[in-house]
Design a protein around this motif. Structure first.
Motif: not given
Ligand code: G4P
Length: 566
Positions: A353, A368, A371, A393, A396
Motif C-alpha cells: 500500500r 495507490i 487498497s 483499488v 482509480p
C-alpha cells in the motif's frame, strides 16, 4: 479394520510452509515472495445456471470456516440472499449479475475464488474474470450433463489453456450415470476426463465416494442435511465391506474400481496443467458428500500462480517488481461509500500500500493510497498482496479494463477485455431535468465495461444506442441508473444482431457502401463500427468495401481520439 470417524483427518497432504515475518534483505524478500506464491490458489467456477455453482461456492466457504452454517444461503429463491450475490437486483431476481472475489485462508493456503455471474447474459463479466484466474472448476449437473453455457465458458478456458477440474454435482439425484458423464465431457468438450474419485451408490443411495488417490472409501453422514460440515467414516476398499459399507456395496464398488483401473488412462498432472486432461470428482454440493475431499484435492492439484504473457514475453510471478492487471471496474460496490473500485489481479512481485505504480498505457505514475482485500461486498484495507491475490483499488479514475500497473519499465499484460455485442437498444432519459446524471451514469457504466454506448456521430446524441453481450445487461443499466443516479430511463430494443468495428485507416467513411438496414455508428472512443441485422449483411458489406477490415471487438487500430470523425 481401519475405519475412522473424522471430518478432517483423512488427508495426509501437508500444506506448504506458513509465511514468515518481515524481511529486510532482497534475498529474504525473494524467498518470502516464492513462499507466498506457492500457497496461493486463484480460480473461478464455471457452470450452466442451476448446476450448483452457488451451492458449491457456499460449501467451500463452509469447509474453509468462512460461514458457520450453509442453510442461511440456500432457499434463496424465496430468501434472495447469497453471500456472493450482493446487488439489490441480484437479490430481487436470485441471479448473479457481477463477479465478486472471495478470498480466504484454508489449511495454510490463501484461496482466491473469483465468483462469476451465473446468467449467460452476463458472460462478458465472466470472460474477463476468467482472464484473472489460474485455473477453473467446472461444475456439471450429473443428470443434465454438459449444457450450453458450460460449453461456452469451457471454450474460453480452453483458449487460454487454463487447467480445469471437474465436479460432477447432484449425484444424490436419480438419473446420474458417472460413465455417461465422463464420456460426455470427452465427446462434447474434447478433453480427456480422468475420474479421481468414484461415487458409491447413486440417487437416494449415494452415500460416499471412493478416493482413487488415497484408495480409501469415504462414507458420509447425512444428519445435518448439508447445513454443517458432515462427518465421514473411511476405510480401505478391501476392508470397507461389513464396516462402513454393506458387503454388496463394497463388492459393486470393487467391480467398478477394477474396471476403471484396467480401462482408463492414468491421471497426468502435466497434461492437466496444459489443459489437455481434466480430473473429475463426483459429489453432491447440497448434502456436502464429496465436497471436502474435492477441496483438499483441489489444493494439491491446482497450480500456484505462474508466468503471464505480456508484450515483453512471459513475466514470472517471482519477478522482483510488482505488476498487476485491472480485470474489472465497479462503481458503487458499497452504497455506503459510493466509490469506484478497480479489481487488480496481482501477477508479479509484491504489492505494498502507498506504493507508486506506473500505468503502462499512459506512462502516468500513481500512488495507490487506498487498497482493499475483498470478500463479496465487504472490504478491509490491505497493506500488501502477492501474485494470485486480487486487490480492490479505490477511486482509480485513470484506470481502464485491461490496464497493466507495474514498477519501472512499462509493459502490457495480454488478455481479451471486450467481447462482441449481440444485443442493441436505444435508451432514453425519461426526465430531461436528469440529463446530466444520465450522461454521468452512462459514462460510468461504459468504464466498467457493462455496455458500449454508441452514437451516430452527432456531437450530443440525445438517444444513444446501447450494445451488450446479453439482453439482461440493459436491465442492469436501467436499474443502476435509477438506483445510483436517480434517473429513470426507457429502453427500446433494436433489430441489430451483430456489430463490427471498422479499420478505416486511409478510407473516408463517407464512401462506404452500407446494406440498407445496417447502420454506421461510433463508440465512446470515437471508433467507427457498423451494426448489422444478419450475417448476410456482413458478407455483403465485405464484398462492397474490400479495402475495409472488420473486427468483432475494438482493436487498437480502431482507436482515434474521441470527436475526430470523418
Ligand atoms: P447455480 O448457482 O449453478 O445456478 O445453482 P445453485 O447452486 O443455485 O443450485 C440450483 C439448484 O440446484 C438449487 O435448487 C440447489 O439447491 C440445487 N442443488 C445444488 N446442488 C445440488 C446437489 O448436489 N443435489 C441436489 N439434489 N440439488 C442441488 P433450487 O430448488 O433451485 O433452489 P433452493 O430452493 O434449493 O434454494
Amino acid at each position: 479394520m481401519s475405519a475412522l470417524i473424522s471430518s478432517r483427518s483423512h488427508d495426509p497432504r501437508q500444506p506448504p510452509a506458513q509465511p514468515c515475518g518481515n524481511h529486510s534483505t532482497g534475498a529474504a524478500n525473494g524467498s518470502l515472495l516464492k513462499r507466498e506464491i506457492r500457497r496461493r490458489r486463484t480460480f473461478a467456477i464455471i457452470s450452466h445456471p442451476d448446476a450448483g455453482k452457488t451451492t458449491l461456492t457456499e460449501k467451500l466457504l463452509l469447509y474453509a470456516g468462512c460461514v458457520d452454517e450453509a442453510g442461511m444461503v440456500r432457499g434463496r429463491k424465496t430468501q434472495r440472499a447469497v453471500t456472493s450475490d450482493w446487488m439489490a437486483m441480484e437479490r430481487e431476481r436470485g441471479i448473479s449479475v457481477t463477479s465478486t472475489v472471495l478470498g480466504f485462508p484454508y489449511r495454510g493456503y490463501e484461496i482466491n475464488l473469483l465468483d462469476t455471474p451465473g446468467h449467460q447474459d452476463f458472460s462478458e463479466d465472466t470472460y474477463r474474470t476468467l482472464t484473472a484466474a489460474d485455473c477453473a472448476v467446472m461444475v456439471l449437473d450429473a443428470v443434465k450433463g454438459v449444457e450450453p453455457q458450460t460449453i461456452k465458458l469451457f471454450k474460453i478456458c480452453a483458449a487460454r489453456k487454463i487447467p480445469i477440474l471437474t465436479f460432477v454435482n447432484k449425484m444424490d439425484r436419480p438419473g446420474g450415470d458417472p460413465l455417461r458423464s465422463l464420456s460426455e465431457i470427452e465427446e462434447v468438450l474434447g478433453i480427456d476426463a480422468v475420474p479421481l474419485n468414484w461415487p458409491i451408490g447413486g440417487g437416494a443411495d449415494f452415500c460416499g465416494v471412493y478416493d482413487r488417490l488415497t484408495r480409501q472409501a469415504l462414507r458420509f453422514s447425512s444428519e445435518s442435511r448439508g447445513r454443517l460440515i458432515v462427518p465421514f467414516e473411511s476405510a480401505e476398499l478391501d476392508r470397507a465391506g461389513g464396516t462402513i459399507l454393506t458387503h454388496e456395496e463394497a463388492q459393486r464398488l470393487r467391480d467398478e474400481v477394477g474396471l476403471l483401473d484396467g480401462a482408463g488412462a492414468p491421471f497426468d498432472r502435466e497434461r492437466f496443467l496444459r489443459g489437455e486432461q481434466t480430473p473429475v470428482f463426483f459429489g453432491s454440493a447440497l448434502t456436502n458428500f464429496g465436497v471436502e475431499p474435492f477441496l483438499d484435492a483441489f489444493l494439491e492439484l491446482a497450480p500456484a500462480p505462474g508466468p503471464r504473457a505480456s508484450d515483453r514475453g512471459l513475466v514470472p510471478p517471482e519477478h522482483p517488481r510488482f505488476a498487476g492487471v485491472v480485470f474489472k471496474i465497479q462503481a458503487n460496490l458499497d452504497p455506503k461509500h459510493r466509490d469506484r473500485i478497480a479489481f487488480v489481479r496481482v501477477c508479479a512481485g509484491r504489492f505494498r500500500r502507498e506504493m507508486e505504480v506506473l500505468l503502462a498505457r499512459t506512462g502516468e505514475k500513481i500512488r495507490i493510497m487506498r487498497s482493499h482485500r475483498l470478500f463479496a461486498r465487504d472490504r478491509e484495507t490491505t497493506d500488501e498482496a502477492f501474485p494470485g491475490d486480487v486487490i480492490g483499488v479505490v477511486n482509480p479514475r485513470q484506470f481502464r479494463l485491461g490496464d497493466t500497473l507495474c514498477e519501472d519499465e512499462p509493459f502490457q499484460y495480454e488478455g481479451q477485455w471486450d467481447f462482441p455485442p449481440e444485443c442493441f437498444a436505444r435508451i432514453r432519459c425519461a426526465d430531461t431535468a436528469r440529463r446530466k446524471q444520465f450522461d454521468k451514469g452512462l459514462s460510468q457504466l461504459i468504464e466498467e465495461g457493462v455496455v458500449h454506448v454508441l452514437t451516430d456521430g452527432a456531437t450530443s446524441s440525445r438517444e444513444p444506442v446501447l450494445a451488450a453481450v446479453g439482453e439482461l445487461q440493459f436491465d442492469v443499466v436501467r436499474f443502476r441508473l435509477e438506483s445510483e443516479y436517480d434517473t429513470r430511463t426507457a429502453v427500446d430494443r433494436l433489430p441489430y444482431s451483430a456489430a463490427r468495428w471498422i479499420d478505416a485507416e486511409g478510407e473516408p467513411l463517407s464512401r462506404i457502401t452500407l446494406p440498407s438496414s445496417s447502420r454506421l455508428m461510433y463508440d465512446h472512443l470515437g471508433a467507427p463500427l457498423v451494426l448489422f441485422t444478419s450475417e448476410w449483411e456482413i458478407t455483403f458489406f465485405r464484398e462492397k468495401n474490400p479495402n475495409l477490415q472488420l473486427s468483432e471487438v475494438r482493436g487498437s487500430h480502431a482507436l482515434r481520439p474521441a470527436g475526430k470523425r470523418e
